[in-house]
Design a protein around this motif. Structure first.
Motif, PDB file in Angstrom:
ATOM      1  N   GLN A 289      43.245  34.155  48.383  1.00 26.64           N
ATOM      2  CA  GLN A 289      43.753  34.404  47.033  1.00 26.64           C
ATOM      3  C   GLN A 289      42.619  34.730  46.065  1.00 26.64           C
ATOM      4  O   GLN A 289      42.746  35.628  45.218  1.00 26.64           O
ATOM      5  CB  GLN A 289      44.524  33.183  46.532  1.00 26.64           C
ATOM      6  N   ARG A 290      41.512  34.012  46.194  1.00 25.95           N
ATOM      7  CA  ARG A 290      40.371  34.285  45.310  1.00 25.95           C
ATOM      8  C   ARG A 290      39.837  35.692  45.541  1.00 25.95           C
ATOM      9  O   ARG A 290      39.523  36.428  44.588  1.00 25.95           O
ATOM     10  CB  ARG A 290      39.277  33.234  45.524  1.00 25.95           C
ATOM     11  N   ALA A 291      39.725  36.063  46.808  1.00 26.03           N
ATOM     12  CA  ALA A 291      39.235  37.404  47.130  1.00 26.03           C
ATOM     13  C   ALA A 291      40.189  38.468  46.596  1.00 26.03           C
ATOM     14  O   ALA A 291      39.756  39.494  46.046  1.00 26.03           O
ATOM     15  CB  ALA A 291      39.058  37.553  48.634  1.00 26.03           C
ATOM     16  N   ALA A 292      41.488  38.205  46.730  1.00 19.37           N
ATOM     17  CA  ALA A 292      42.480  39.186  46.284  1.00 19.37           C
ATOM     18  C   ALA A 292      42.444  39.371  44.771  1.00 19.37           C
ATOM     19  O   ALA A 292      42.535  40.498  44.272  1.00 19.37           O
ATOM     20  CB  ALA A 292      43.881  38.747  46.719  1.00 19.37           C
ATOM     21  N   ARG A 293      42.283  38.273  44.035  1.00 19.84           N
ATOM     22  CA  ARG A 293      42.262  38.402  42.567  1.00 19.84           C
ATOM     23  C   ARG A 293      41.016  39.149  42.102  1.00 19.84           C
ATOM     24  O   ARG A 293      41.099  40.032  41.245  1.00 19.84           O
ATOM     25  CB  ARG A 293      42.337  37.033  41.900  1.00 19.84           C
ATOM     26  N   LEU A 294      39.859  38.810  42.652  1.00 19.00           N
ATOM     27  CA  LEU A 294      38.636  39.499  42.260  1.00 19.00           C
ATOM     28  C   LEU A 294      38.690  40.966  42.668  1.00 19.00           C
ATOM     29  O   LEU A 294      38.305  41.849  41.892  1.00 19.00           O
ATOM     30  CB  LEU A 294      37.423  38.812  42.895  1.00 19.00           C
ATOM     31  N   ASP A 295      39.191  41.239  43.869  1.00 18.25           N
ATOM     32  CA  ASP A 295      39.292  42.626  44.332  1.00 18.25           C
ATOM     33  C   ASP A 295      40.231  43.439  43.440  1.00 18.25           C
ATOM     34  O   ASP A 295      39.991  44.631  43.197  1.00 18.25           O
ATOM     35  CB  ASP A 295      39.786  42.667  45.780  1.00 18.25           C
ATOM     36  N   ASP A 296      41.307  42.809  42.964  1.00 13.27           N
ATOM     37  CA  ASP A 296      42.238  43.522  42.089  1.00 13.27           C
ATOM     38  C   ASP A 296      41.565  43.878  40.769  1.00 13.27           C
ATOM     39  O   ASP A 296      41.727  45.000  40.262  1.00 13.27           O
ATOM     40  CB  ASP A 296      43.479  42.657  41.828  1.00 13.27           C
ATOM     41  N   ASP A 297      40.801  42.952  40.209  1.00 13.42           N
ATOM     42  CA  ASP A 297      40.091  43.243  38.963  1.00 13.42           C
ATOM     43  C   ASP A 297      39.066  44.361  39.165  1.00 13.42           C
ATOM     44  O   ASP A 297      38.905  45.240  38.310  1.00 13.42           O
ATOM     45  CB  ASP A 297      39.402  41.979  38.439  1.00 13.42           C
ATOM     46  N   ILE A 298      38.370  44.314  40.303  1.00  9.46           N
ATOM     47  CA  ILE A 298      37.388  45.358  40.608  1.00  9.46           C
ATOM     48  C   ILE A 298      38.091  46.717  40.749  1.00  9.46           C
ATOM     49  O   ILE A 298      37.622  47.741  40.228  1.00  9.46           O
ATOM     50  CB  ILE A 298      36.633  45.021  41.902  1.00  9.46           C
TER      51      ILE A 298
END
Length: 310
Positions: A23-32
């Motif tokens: 989930q953390r990776a997905a949220r950061l990747d979405d912002d990027i």
């Protein structure tokens, strides 16, 4: 050639979409990805994940007034130590839907600035970005907007040490925001298809938050290149810590005096429930609040009459 903007994600306890590593990776990747859709497509900037950290501390956005709050600065400083003070935008994900209300009663979803880590002259200095996002910034364009505030920090006149500003170059008389409602840098950040104009691209592409620009002036990236056998750089001026403190204080004041950053909410259309769905045998009159009963007997009589006729 793309201009690289490294991003470090810092997740605190209770932040939305942070319960698991995925989930953390997905949220950061979405912002990027959202940042690259705007700054990348229009200006050639390439946001990349440098590191991702989790902190065993809870920071409630409701109790935070500004991005230079000590709790946020402590989280960023801890990550900077782990990355050897790398040039990057450090994003702290907080718990709580919004930040504390501003002077106008608005509830911001995110806050962001660029700060000095070193200063030698108006053309030779090092920056890092400090961004904080509340849960209300999830699945929105708030991060690219806050990154923009950092990318706009510059000296408008290299011969004037007092020319530091972070105003939107396309709206010089504003408070750091665009006056175009569809522009990414409008204070109420568009949900879909935000725009970036040529003036914004021109300034952002010269930011010291970009690795290539930091390397040209001997910043952190430049020092790393020299250790790896790159071209020797000229002798540099000494760092001026007192100027770093002065400028960072000025930057905090500029951002705190600007309008709050919020993402545009979806317009919720309230459907009227039909009278039959609410109560099959009754309805509420528009002119009379009394509830009237609607008999079903006439229909039943008609059905019986029709049956006899056949």
């Amino acid at each position: 050639m793309p201009l690289t903007v490294p991003v470090v994600g810092i997740f605190t306890n209770g932040a939305a979409s942070s319960a698991t590593r995925a989930q953390r990776a997905a949220r950061l990747d979405d912002d990027i990805a959202r940042a690259n859709e705007t700054w990348g497509n229009d200006c050639g900037l390439n946001f990349v994940v440098l590191r991702r950290f989790t902190l065993n501390v809870e920071i409630d956005a409701d109790s935070v007034m500004d991005v230079t709050d000590q709790s946020i600065s402590d989280a960023v400083d801890a990550a900077r130590r782990r990355t050897n003070d790398a040039t990057a935008i450090y994003v702290v994900y907080l718990s709580g839907k919004n930040f504390a209300p501003d002077a106008d009663g608005n509830l911001p979803d995110g806050k962001g600035i660029a700060l000095f880590s070193n200063f030698r002259s108006t053309t030779d200095y090092d920056l890092y970005g400090q961004v904080a996002l509340a849960d209300g910034a999830l699945n929105s364009n708030i991060f690219p907007h806050e990154a923009g505030h950092g990318l706009f920090l510059r000296f408008t006149d290299p011969d004037d040490i007092n020319s530091l500003t972070d105003v939107d170059p396309s709206n010089p008389g504003g408070d750091g925001h665009s006056d175009d409602p569809q522009n990414l840098m409008f204070p109420i950040v568009p949900r879909n298809n935000p725009l970036i104009n040529a003036d914004q691209c021109s300034v952002a592409s010269q930011s010291k938050l970009i690795i290539e620009n930091a390397a040209q002036n001997g910043g952190r990236a430049g020092r790393n290149r020299k250790r790896n056998g790159g071209r020797a750089r000229r002798k540099r001026l000494k760092n001026k810590p007192q100027m770093v403190k002065r400028f960072n204080k000025i930057i905090a004041m500029m951002r705190n005096s600007a309008r709050s950053d919020k993402c545009a909410r979806r317009q919720k259309t309230r459907r009227r429930r039909s009278a039959k769905a609410t109560c099959p045998v009754c309805y509420r009159s528009k002119t009379n609040t009394a509830v009237k009963m609607k008999s079903t007997r006439p229909n039943a009589f008609r059905r019986k009459s029709a049956a006899k006729a056949r």
